[in-house]
Motif scaffolding. Structure first.
Motif, PDB file in Angstrom:
ATOM      1  N   GLU A  17      29.470  36.075  25.814  1.00  0.00           N
ATOM      2  CA  GLU A  17      28.295  35.489  26.445  1.00  0.00           C
ATOM      3  C   GLU A  17      28.604  34.478  27.531  1.00  0.00           C
ATOM      4  OE1 GLU A  17      25.249  34.336  23.794  1.00  0.00           O
ATOM      5  OE2 GLU A  17      25.417  36.173  22.637  1.00  0.00           O
ATOM      6  N   ASP A  18      29.669  33.682  27.373  1.00  0.00           N
ATOM      7  CA  ASP A  18      29.905  32.697  28.434  1.00  0.00           C
ATOM      8  C   ASP A  18      31.084  33.107  29.305  1.00  0.00           C
ATOM      9  OD1 ASP A  18      32.367  31.598  27.539  1.00  0.00           O
ATOM     10  OD2 ASP A  18      31.368  30.105  26.306  1.00  0.00           O
ATOM     11  N   TRP A  19      31.051  32.576  30.520  1.00  0.00           N
ATOM     12  CA  TRP A  19      32.038  32.989  31.510  1.00  0.00           C
ATOM     13  C   TRP A  19      33.451  32.598  31.098  1.00  0.00           C
ATOM     14  CZ3 TRP A  19      33.282  36.517  34.500  1.00  0.00           C
ATOM     15  CH2 TRP A  19      34.331  36.359  35.394  1.00  0.00           C
ATOM     16  N   GLU A  20      33.637  31.497  30.412  1.00  0.00           N
ATOM     17  CA  GLU A  20      34.981  31.091  29.979  1.00  0.00           C
ATOM     18  C   GLU A  20      35.623  32.170  29.108  1.00  0.00           C
ATOM     19  OE1 GLU A  20      36.874  28.466  30.909  1.00  0.00           O
ATOM     20  OE2 GLU A  20      35.271  28.116  32.360  1.00  0.00           O
ATOM     21  N   ASP A  21      34.844  32.758  28.207  1.00  0.00           N
ATOM     22  CA  ASP A  21      35.370  33.832  27.365  1.00  0.00           C
ATOM     23  C   ASP A  21      35.716  35.064  28.207  1.00  0.00           C
ATOM     24  OD1 ASP A  21      35.129  32.305  25.054  1.00  0.00           O
ATOM     25  OD2 ASP A  21      33.136  33.111  24.562  1.00  0.00           O
ATOM     26  N   ARG A  22      34.874  35.355  29.172  1.00  0.00           N
ATOM     27  CA  ARG A  22      35.134  36.503  30.050  1.00  0.00           C
ATOM     28  C   ARG A  22      36.381  36.260  30.901  1.00  0.00           C
ATOM     29  NH1 ARG A  22      29.258  38.698  32.087  1.00  0.00           N
ATOM     30  NH2 ARG A  22      28.490  39.207  30.000  1.00  0.00           N
ATOM     31  N   TYR A  23      36.528  35.032  31.373  1.00  0.00           N
ATOM     32  CA  TYR A  23      37.684  34.659  32.177  1.00  0.00           C
ATOM     33  C   TYR A  23      38.966  34.844  31.356  1.00  0.00           C
ATOM     34  CZ  TYR A  23      39.956  31.728  35.769  1.00  0.00           C
ATOM     35  OH  TYR A  23      40.731  31.255  36.777  1.00  0.00           O
ATOM     36  N   ARG A  24      38.941  34.378  30.108  1.00  0.00           N
ATOM     37  CA  ARG A  24      40.098  34.546  29.212  1.00  0.00           C
ATOM     38  C   ARG A  24      40.378  36.027  28.950  1.00  0.00           C
ATOM     39  NH1 ARG A  24      38.329  29.704  27.041  1.00  0.00           N
ATOM     40  NH2 ARG A  24      36.887  30.687  25.589  1.00  0.00           N
ATOM     41  N   TYR A  25      39.324  36.806  28.812  1.00  0.00           N
ATOM     42  CA  TYR A  25      39.463  38.243  28.585  1.00  0.00           C
ATOM     43  C   TYR A  25      40.214  38.890  29.758  1.00  0.00           C
ATOM     44  CZ  TYR A  25      38.108  43.122  27.766  1.00  0.00           C
ATOM     45  OH  TYR A  25      38.117  44.481  27.569  1.00  0.00           O
ATOM     46  N   VAL A  26      39.813  38.548  30.979  1.00  0.00           N
ATOM     47  CA  VAL A  26      40.461  39.100  32.173  1.00  0.00           C
ATOM     48  C   VAL A  26      41.933  38.683  32.196  1.00  0.00           C
ATOM     49  CG1 VAL A  26      40.512  39.029  34.708  1.00  0.00           C
ATOM     50  CG2 VAL A  26      38.328  39.288  33.501  1.00  0.00           C
ATOM     51  N   ILE A  27      42.208  37.421  31.912  1.00  0.00           N
ATOM     52  CA  ILE A  27      43.593  36.944  31.886  1.00  0.00           C
ATOM     53  C   ILE A  27      44.389  37.700  30.821  1.00  0.00           C
ATOM     54  CG2 ILE A  27      45.052  34.963  31.298  1.00  0.00           C
ATOM     55  CD1 ILE A  27      42.956  33.215  32.766  1.00  0.00           C
ATOM     56  N   MET A  74      47.688  34.105  37.170  1.00  0.00           N
ATOM     57  CA  MET A  74      47.245  34.782  35.945  1.00  0.00           C
ATOM     58  C   MET A  74      45.903  35.487  36.097  1.00  0.00           C
ATOM     59  SD  MET A  74      48.617  32.091  33.049  1.00  0.00           S
ATOM     60  CE  MET A  74      47.354  32.565  31.926  1.00  0.00           C
ATOM     61  N   ILE A  75      44.941  34.850  36.745  1.00  0.00           N
ATOM     62  CA  ILE A  75      43.633  35.490  36.882  1.00  0.00           C
ATOM     63  C   ILE A  75      43.727  36.705  37.799  1.00  0.00           C
ATOM     64  CG2 ILE A  75      42.844  33.964  38.742  1.00  0.00           C
ATOM     65  CD1 ILE A  75      40.654  35.584  35.987  1.00  0.00           C
ATOM     66  N   VAL A  76      44.555  36.623  38.837  1.00  0.00           N
ATOM     67  CA  VAL A  76      44.697  37.757  39.754  1.00  0.00           C
ATOM     68  C   VAL A  76      45.415  38.909  39.051  1.00  0.00           C
ATOM     69  CG1 VAL A  76      45.645  38.528  41.959  1.00  0.00           C
ATOM     70  CG2 VAL A  76      44.645  36.247  41.759  1.00  0.00           C
ATOM     71  N   ARG A  77      46.403  38.590  38.250  1.00  0.00           N
ATOM     72  CA  ARG A  77      47.071  39.621  37.455  1.00  0.00           C
ATOM     73  C   ARG A  77      46.039  40.319  36.557  1.00  0.00           C
ATOM     74  NH1 ARG A  77      51.878  41.513  35.722  1.00  0.00           N
ATOM     75  NH2 ARG A  77      52.128  41.877  33.497  1.00  0.00           N
ATOM     76  N   GLY A  78      45.120  39.542  35.998  1.00  0.00           N
ATOM     77  CA  GLY A  78      44.052  40.114  35.199  1.00  0.00           C
ATOM     78  C   GLY A  78      43.124  41.005  36.015  1.00  0.00           C
ATOM     79  N   LEU A  79      42.825  40.584  37.231  1.00  0.00           N
ATOM     80  CA  LEU A  79      41.979  41.408  38.109  1.00  0.00           C
ATOM     81  C   LEU A  79      42.672  42.727  38.447  1.00  0.00           C
ATOM     82  CD1 LEU A  79      40.571  38.661  40.492  1.00  0.00           C
ATOM     83  CD2 LEU A  79      39.336  39.888  38.682  1.00  0.00           C
ATOM     84  N   ILE A  80      43.987  42.675  38.644  1.00  0.00           N
ATOM     85  CA  ILE A  80      44.747  43.907  38.880  1.00  0.00           C
ATOM     86  C   ILE A  80      44.603  44.827  37.666  1.00  0.00           C
ATOM     87  CG2 ILE A  80      47.057  44.901  39.176  1.00  0.00           C
ATOM     88  CD1 ILE A  80      47.775  42.262  40.700  1.00  0.00           C
ATOM     89  N   ALA A  81      44.735  44.264  36.474  1.00  0.00           N
ATOM     90  CA  ALA A  81      44.600  45.063  35.249  1.00  0.00           C
ATOM     91  C   ALA A  81      43.212  45.694  35.160  1.00  0.00           C
ATOM     92  CB  ALA A  81      44.886  44.198  34.025  1.00  0.00           C
ATOM     93  N   VAL A  82      42.186  44.944  35.533  1.00  0.00           N
ATOM     94  CA  VAL A  82      40.818  45.481  35.508  1.00  0.00           C
ATOM     95  C   VAL A  82      40.680  46.601  36.538  1.00  0.00           C
ATOM     96  CG1 VAL A  82      38.383  44.932  35.951  1.00  0.00           C
ATOM     97  CG2 VAL A  82      39.790  43.372  34.580  1.00  0.00           C
ATOM     98  N   LEU A  83      41.239  46.414  37.726  1.00  0.00           N
ATOM     99  CA  LEU A  83      41.182  47.469  38.747  1.00  0.00           C
ATOM    100  C   LEU A  83      41.943  48.714  38.289  1.00  0.00           C
ATOM    101  CD1 LEU A  83      41.588  45.533  42.113  1.00  0.00           C
ATOM    102  CD2 LEU A  83      39.538  46.648  41.218  1.00  0.00           C
TER     103      LEU A  83
END
Length: 135
Positions: A17-27, A74-83
Protein backbone atom coordinates in the motif's frame (compact mmCIF):
# COMPACT_ATOMS: atom_id res chain seq x y z
CA UNK A 1 0.78 -6.20 -23.40
CA UNK A 2 3.28 -6.99 -20.68
CA UNK A 3 4.86 -10.35 -20.00
CA UNK A 4 3.41 -12.72 -17.40
CA UNK A 5 6.43 -12.06 -15.22
CA UNK A 6 5.69 -8.34 -15.21
CA UNK A 7 2.04 -9.02 -14.39
CA UNK A 8 3.27 -10.78 -11.24
CA UNK A 9 4.95 -7.52 -10.18
CA UNK A 10 1.72 -5.62 -10.84
CA UNK A 11 -0.18 -8.09 -8.64
CA UNK A 12 2.45 -7.85 -5.89
CA UNK A 13 2.24 -4.04 -5.99
CA UNK A 14 -1.51 -4.22 -5.39
CA UNK A 15 -0.75 -5.67 -1.94
CA UNK A 16 1.89 -3.06 -1.10
CA UNK A 17 0.00 0.00 0.00
CA UNK A 18 2.71 2.56 0.69
CA UNK A 19 5.43 3.71 -1.62
CA UNK A 20 8.24 2.82 0.81
CA UNK A 21 7.25 -0.85 0.58
CA UNK A 22 7.08 -0.63 -3.20
CA UNK A 23 10.47 1.08 -3.31
CA UNK A 24 11.97 -1.74 -1.21
CA UNK A 25 10.31 -4.29 -3.49
CA UNK A 26 11.97 -2.74 -6.56
CA UNK A 27 15.35 -2.69 -4.79
CA UNK A 28 14.89 -6.35 -3.80
CA UNK A 29 14.20 -7.22 -7.44
CA UNK A 30 17.57 -5.70 -8.31
CA UNK A 31 19.33 -7.62 -5.56
CA UNK A 32 17.95 -10.89 -6.93
CA UNK A 33 19.20 -10.16 -10.45
CA UNK A 34 22.50 -11.83 -11.37
CA UNK A 35 25.40 -9.36 -11.67
CA UNK A 36 26.54 -8.33 -15.13
CA UNK A 37 29.95 -9.67 -16.04
CA UNK A 38 32.56 -6.90 -15.82
CA UNK A 39 33.66 -7.71 -19.37
CA UNK A 40 30.24 -6.51 -20.57
CA UNK A 41 30.54 -3.13 -18.83
CA UNK A 42 31.90 -1.36 -21.89
CA UNK A 43 31.00 1.88 -23.67
CA UNK A 44 28.81 0.00 -26.16
CA UNK A 45 26.54 -1.30 -23.38
CA UNK A 46 26.52 1.87 -21.27
CA UNK A 47 23.26 3.81 -21.29
CA UNK A 48 23.67 7.56 -21.62
CA UNK A 49 21.14 9.86 -19.99
CA UNK A 50 21.18 8.16 -16.60
CA UNK A 51 22.40 9.92 -13.47
CA UNK A 52 24.04 6.70 -12.29
CA UNK A 53 26.19 4.21 -14.17
CA UNK A 54 23.96 1.87 -16.21
CA UNK A 55 24.82 -0.94 -18.58
CA UNK A 56 22.36 -3.04 -20.58
CA UNK A 57 23.47 -6.12 -22.49
CA UNK A 58 20.68 -7.23 -24.84
CA UNK A 59 20.63 -10.49 -26.78
CA UNK A 60 18.22 -11.83 -29.34
CA UNK A 61 17.63 -15.56 -29.32
CA UNK A 62 15.14 -17.19 -31.63
CA UNK A 63 13.55 -13.84 -32.41
CA UNK A 64 13.03 -13.09 -28.73
CA UNK A 65 14.74 -10.38 -26.72
CA UNK A 66 16.57 -10.90 -23.46
CA UNK A 67 18.85 -8.55 -21.61
CA UNK A 68 20.97 -8.34 -18.54
CA UNK A 69 22.00 -5.16 -16.83
CA UNK A 70 23.82 -3.48 -14.00
CA UNK A 71 23.88 -0.17 -12.19
CA UNK A 72 25.84 1.32 -9.35
CA UNK A 73 22.59 2.63 -7.80
CA UNK A 74 20.35 0.16 -5.97
CA UNK A 75 17.05 1.64 -7.13
CA UNK A 76 18.24 1.78 -10.74
CA UNK A 77 19.40 -1.83 -10.54
CA UNK A 78 15.87 -2.60 -9.36
CA UNK A 79 14.38 -0.69 -12.29
CA UNK A 80 16.55 -2.74 -14.65
CA UNK A 81 15.18 -5.91 -13.02
CA UNK A 82 11.62 -4.64 -13.50
CA UNK A 83 12.32 -3.82 -17.16
CA UNK A 84 13.79 -7.30 -17.63
CA UNK A 85 10.54 -8.74 -16.34
CA UNK A 86 8.60 -6.46 -18.67
CA UNK A 87 10.54 -7.34 -21.83
CA UNK A 88 12.54 -10.57 -21.47
CA UNK A 89 11.24 -13.35 -23.65
CA UNK A 90 9.04 -11.16 -25.84
CA UNK A 91 9.38 -11.22 -29.61
CA UNK A 92 10.92 -8.11 -31.16
CA UNK A 93 7.49 -7.12 -32.47
CA UNK A 94 6.00 -7.52 -28.99
CA UNK A 95 8.81 -5.44 -27.46
CA UNK A 96 7.97 -2.61 -29.84
CA UNK A 97 4.25 -2.93 -29.08
CA UNK A 98 4.74 -2.53 -25.31
CA UNK A 99 3.97 0.97 -24.07
CA UNK A 100 6.52 0.92 -21.26
CA UNK A 101 5.39 4.28 -19.88
CA UNK A 102 1.86 2.96 -19.40
CA UNK A 103 3.08 -0.35 -17.98
CA UNK A 104 5.48 1.30 -15.52
CA UNK A 105 2.68 3.74 -14.68
CA UNK A 106 0.60 0.78 -13.52
CA UNK A 107 3.21 0.41 -10.78
CA UNK A 108 3.00 4.09 -9.87
CA UNK A 109 6.63 4.58 -10.79
CA UNK A 110 5.94 7.60 -12.98
CA UNK A 111 4.75 9.52 -9.93
CA UNK A 112 7.45 8.47 -7.48
CA UNK A 113 10.75 8.71 -9.33
CA UNK A 114 12.86 11.83 -9.37
CA UNK A 115 13.19 13.66 -12.68
CA UNK A 116 16.71 12.26 -13.10
CA UNK A 117 15.56 8.69 -12.44
CA UNK A 118 12.62 9.14 -14.83
CA UNK A 119 14.98 10.37 -17.53
CA UNK A 120 17.26 7.40 -16.91
CA UNK A 121 14.34 4.99 -17.08
CA UNK A 122 13.29 6.53 -20.41
CA UNK A 123 16.86 6.14 -21.68
CA UNK A 124 16.88 2.45 -20.73
CA UNK A 125 13.52 1.89 -22.43
CA UNK A 126 14.76 3.65 -25.56
CA UNK A 127 17.85 1.44 -25.61
CA UNK A 128 15.71 -1.70 -25.44
CA UNK A 129 13.42 -0.41 -28.17
CA UNK A 130 16.31 0.57 -30.44
CA UNK A 131 17.79 -2.93 -30.15
CA UNK A 132 14.40 -4.44 -31.01
CA UNK A 133 14.03 -2.12 -34.01
CA UNK A 134 17.51 -2.99 -35.27
CA UNK A 135 17.05 -6.70 -34.55
Amino acid sequence: MASESFEEIVEDFEFLEDWEDRYRYVIDQGKEMPPLDDALKVPATKVDGCASQVWLHPTIDGGRMYFDGESDAMIVRGLIAVLRRLYNGLTLKEVLAVDARVEMGRLGLNDHLSAQRSNGLRAMIERVRSVAQAG
